[in-house]
Design an enzyme around this catalytic site. Structure first.
Site, short mmCIF file in Angstrom:
data_model
loop_
_atom_site.label_atom_id
_atom_site.label_comp_id
_atom_site.label_asym_id
_atom_site.label_seq_id
_atom_site.Cartn_x
_atom_site.Cartn_y
_atom_site.Cartn_z
N ARG A 89 1.52 -11.06 3.52
CA ARG A 89 1.37 -11.34 4.95
C ARG A 89 2.31 -10.48 5.81
NH1 ARG A 89 1.47 -17.49 6.20
NH2 ARG A 89 0.65 -16.66 8.14
N CYS A 90 3.21 -9.75 5.18
CA CYS A 90 4.20 -8.94 5.89
C CYS A 90 3.73 -7.49 5.99
CB CYS A 90 5.53 -9.01 5.14
SG CYS A 90 6.77 -7.84 5.71
#
Length: 118
Positions: A11-12
């Site tokens: 998600r980063c």
């Protein structure tokens, strides 16, 4: 070719960019999604050694958990902090890439920083 491990959060954006950069260099690292599979305290200490940094220096200081656990000004040992990180993996800076041959590591911020390991 050397083997690598990436402590990754899909998600980063920085983590995704770092993984993409490694793949563009022909490296297929072992991917550890550390939020799903939290590192042990021993692993956190090994990352500390590989990075050449105390544990406190590769934590996410803006995370709510960091504030909730009152880690600003933490005066305990690296071992104690590593235990906390293993229980709260969101605290770990990301991504971290480790060269398996010698356990040297770099944080992918910016992603190009991991190129030092290649």
């Amino acid at each position: 070719m050397a083997a690598y491990t990436i402590y990754h959060n899909p998600r980063c954006s920085k983590s995704r960019e770092t993984l993409k950069l490694l793949e563009e260099k022909g490296i297929q690292p072992h991917i550890v999604e550390y939020l799903k599979t939290p590192p042990s305290a021993a692993t956190v200490l090994a990352l500390s050694k590989g990075l050449g940094l105390p544990v406190a220096d590769f934590l996410r200081h803006k995370e709510d958990e960091y504030k909730a656990l009152h880690l600003k000004g933490f005066t305990g040992t690296d071992e104690a902090l590593a235990e906390i990180v293993s229980e709260h993996p969101k605290l770990l800076e990301r991504p971290i890439v480790v060269r398996e041959s010698d356990q040297h590591a770099r944080i992918g911020r910016p992603p190009e920083a991991v190129l030092e390991l290649l």
